[in-house]
Design an enzyme around this catalytic site. Structure first.
Site, PDB file in Angstrom:
ATOM      1  N   ILE A 230     -16.786  18.723  53.172  1.00 36.38           N
ATOM      2  CA  ILE A 230     -16.468  17.436  53.564  1.00 36.38           C
ATOM      3  C   ILE A 230     -17.715  16.586  54.376  1.00 36.38           C
ATOM      4  CG2 ILE A 230     -14.896  15.732  54.774  1.00 36.38           C
ATOM      5  CD1 ILE A 230     -12.818  17.874  53.854  1.00 36.38           C
ATOM      6  N   GLN A 233     -20.769  16.012  52.309  1.00 31.57           N
ATOM      7  CA  GLN A 233     -20.517  14.639  51.520  1.00 31.57           C
ATOM      8  C   GLN A 233     -20.535  13.535  52.219  1.00 31.57           C
ATOM      9  OE1 GLN A 233     -20.337  14.000  48.410  1.00 31.57           O
ATOM     10  NE2 GLN A 233     -19.660  11.879  48.443  1.00 31.57           N
ATOM     11  N   GLU A 234     -19.856  13.570  53.598  1.00 27.24           N
ATOM     12  CA  GLU A 234     -19.929  12.342  54.310  1.00 27.24           C
ATOM     13  C   GLU A 234     -21.333  11.857  54.820  1.00 27.24           C
ATOM     14  OE1 GLU A 234     -17.523  10.199  54.734  1.00 27.24           O
ATOM     15  OE2 GLU A 234     -15.758  11.366  54.266  1.00 27.24           O
ATOM     16  N   SER A 235     -22.117  13.031  55.473  1.00 27.84           N
ATOM     17  CA  SER A 235     -23.295  12.542  56.214  1.00 27.84           C
ATOM     18  C   SER A 235     -24.423  13.379  55.712  1.00 27.84           C
ATOM     19  CB  SER A 235     -22.859  12.678  57.485  1.00 27.84           C
ATOM     20  OG  SER A 235     -22.729  14.114  58.143  1.00 27.84           O
ATOM     21  N   TYR A 350     -16.168  11.487  44.982  1.00 32.03           N
ATOM     22  CA  TYR A 350     -16.051  11.947  46.393  1.00 32.03           C
ATOM     23  C   TYR A 350     -15.510  13.318  46.277  1.00 32.03           C
ATOM     24  CZ  TYR A 350     -14.417  12.308  51.377  1.00 32.03           C
ATOM     25  OH  TYR A 350     -14.338  12.703  52.735  1.00 32.03           O
TER      26      TYR A 350
END
Length: 370
Positions: A230, A233-235, A350
Site C-alpha cells: 500500500i 502504491q501511495e508514495s 489501485y
C-alpha cells in the site's frame, strides 16, 4: 481428460442413481441441474458432502495461489474456493513443491483434486483425468499473463465431483465470471520494464521502513507485506510525498483522516504508517461479513475511494440482482464502468497494483529477508 472427452462429464449421463441441482452461488448464475448423475458407493462427491470439506492441492505460483499472511489469494485459489462455496463445503487448500507430488496426492486420495500445469500425457500416465480450468478458454489466461496449461485433475472421470466441477467451470466461462477473475489477477498490470525501477526503489527504501511496517502490522494483526505494498502504491515509500489534492506522507493521508487516526505530522513516516494501518484496519472492520481474501480488496477500494463510494456501488450491484459482497461482481462493476468514471479507473488500478506489488514483495527473497 482430453478436450474431446470432457463431454463425458457434462449433461446426459447414464447409470442414474440420484438427482443433484446445483446453484452456483459464487458466480451468481444457475447451473443446469445435473440430474441423476452416476454416483458410486464410495464417490469423492459423497465424501466431500458428508465431511463438508473439499481438499485441493496445488503448486504455489503466479497462476494458482499466493500466501498473503494467514490468508491465500490467486486465480486458481479463488476458482477452487468458488467451487467449494457452490457445494456449501469448506475449502482446504494445500501447496506442494511440484506437480508430480500434487498428482500423487490425488492418486493416493490425499486430495480431492489437484490444480496443476502438468501436461496431459503425464496426467494420463498416472491414470488420472483432467480438464481445462477455463473450459478451454485459454485466451482469458493468456491475455492476463497466466499459465494457459492450468488443469483440474481428478482420480475418476465418472465421479460426480469431477462432473459437477466440469459443469461449474464451463458455466463460469459462459457467464464471463472466469474471464473477469483472470482480469483481476492480471500479471501484466505492471509493465515488465517497470519492475527494474520498482525493485531498485524497494531495495533502497524498504530497509528504512521495514521495522515500522512490521511493528505496526503486528499491532493490527495485518500482513506487513501488504502495508508495504500500500505504501509503495501511495508514495513509492517517499515520506515527503504530496499530491495536488493535498494528501501527503508515505501512506498519503488526507488531513482529516490523519487527525482522526491520531497523526499529528503526516510527513513523519512512522506516524504515517501507523495512521495508514489504523485506517486500513478500520476499513477491514466495515467488511467483516465478507471472507478473506475478498475483504482485503473491498478495504483497499474503500481506502482509495472512501467507504461511502463503496456502499453506493454495492447498492447498484444489489439493484441488478447480484451479490454486492462478491468480489468478482464488485470488480466487474468497476472494470465495466472505468472508461466513463475516472474514480473507478483509479480504483481498479489501485487494487490490482497493490495486489501485484504484494505478490512481488512476498516472492522476492531479497525483499523478504531485508
Amino acid at each position: 481428460m482430453h478436450s474431446s472427452s470432457i463431454s463425458g462429464v457434462r449433461l446426459g449421463l447414464n447409470s442414474l442413481t440420484f438427482s443433484l441441482s446445483l446453484k452456483i452461488l459464487a458466480f451468481g448464475t444457475l447451473l443446469v441441474p445435473f440430474h441423476s448423475i452416476n454416483a458410486s458407493k464410495s464417490s469423492q462427491y459423497d465424501s466431500v458432502v458428508s465431511d463438508k470439506q473439499l481438499t485441493v492441492v496445488s503448486v504455489e505460483n503466479s497462476t494458482t495461489v499466493f500466501k498473503d499472511g494467514a490468508h491465500l489469494h490467486g486465480f486458481g485459489y479463488d476458482l477452487a474456493r468458488n467451487y467449494a462455496n457452490s457445494l456449501n463445503v469448506k475449502l482446504v487448500f494445500k501447496t506442494v513443491a511440484d506437480n508430480a507430488t500434487a498428482l500423487k496426492w490425488v492418486s493416493q486420495g490425499k486430495a480431492n483434486f489437484a490444480m496443476t500445469t502438468a501436461n496431459v500425457g503425464t496426467i494420463e500416465q498416472n491414470k488420472l483425468t483432467s480438464f481445462s480450468a477455463t473450459c478451454g478458454d485459454i485466451s482469458s489466461l493468456q491475455t492476463n499473463g497466466l499459465n494457459t496449461n492450468l488443469n483440474w485433475v481428478f482420480k475418476h472421470a465418472d465421479d460426480p465431483l469431477t462432473q459437477t466441477a466440469s459443469g461449474f467451470i464451463c458455466q463460469g466461462k459462459n457467464s464471463g465470471a472466469i474471464r473477469q477473475l483472470a482480469s483481476f489477477y492480471n500479471q501484466n498490470v505492471v509493465k515488465e520494464e517497470s519492475w527494474n525501477t520498482i525493485q531498485r526503489d524497494l531495495n533502497q527504501r524498504m530497509p528504512i521502513y521495514k521495522a515500522s511496517f512490521q511493528k505496526t502490522a503486528e499491532k493490527y494483526d495485518l500482513d506487513w507485506h501488504l502495508l508495504a505494498a500500500i505504501g509503495y502504491q501511495e508514495s513509492y515509500l517517499k515520506p515527503n510525498s504530496i499530491s495536488p489534492t493535498g494528501v501527503r506522507g508515505l501512506m498519503m493521508l488526507t488531513n482529516n483522516t490523519a487527525k482522526a487516526m491520531g497523526v499529528s505530522n503526516r510527513n513523519d513516516p512512522v506516524q504515517s504508517i501507523q495512521g495508514g494501518a489504523k485506517y486500513y484496519d478500520l476499513m477491514l472492520s466495515r467488511y467483516q461479513h465478507i471472507p478473506f481474501p475478498d475483504r482485503n480488496w473491498y478495504a483497499l477500494v474503500a481506502y482509495n475511494m472512501g467507504p461511502g463510494a463503496v456502499n453506493q456501488i454495492q447498492k447498484r450491484i444489489k439493484a441488478q440482482g447480484k451479490n454486492p459482497n462478491n468480489w468478482v461482481n464488485f470488480y466487474a462493476y468497476l472494470d465495466r464502468n472505468k472508461a466513463s468514471n475516472g474514480r473507478y479507473r483509479q480504483a481498479v488500478q489501485y487494487v490490482t497494483r497493490i495486489r501485484s506489488y504484494l505478490e512481488h514483495i512476498k516472492t522476492t527473497p531479497q525483499l523478504v529477508n531485508i
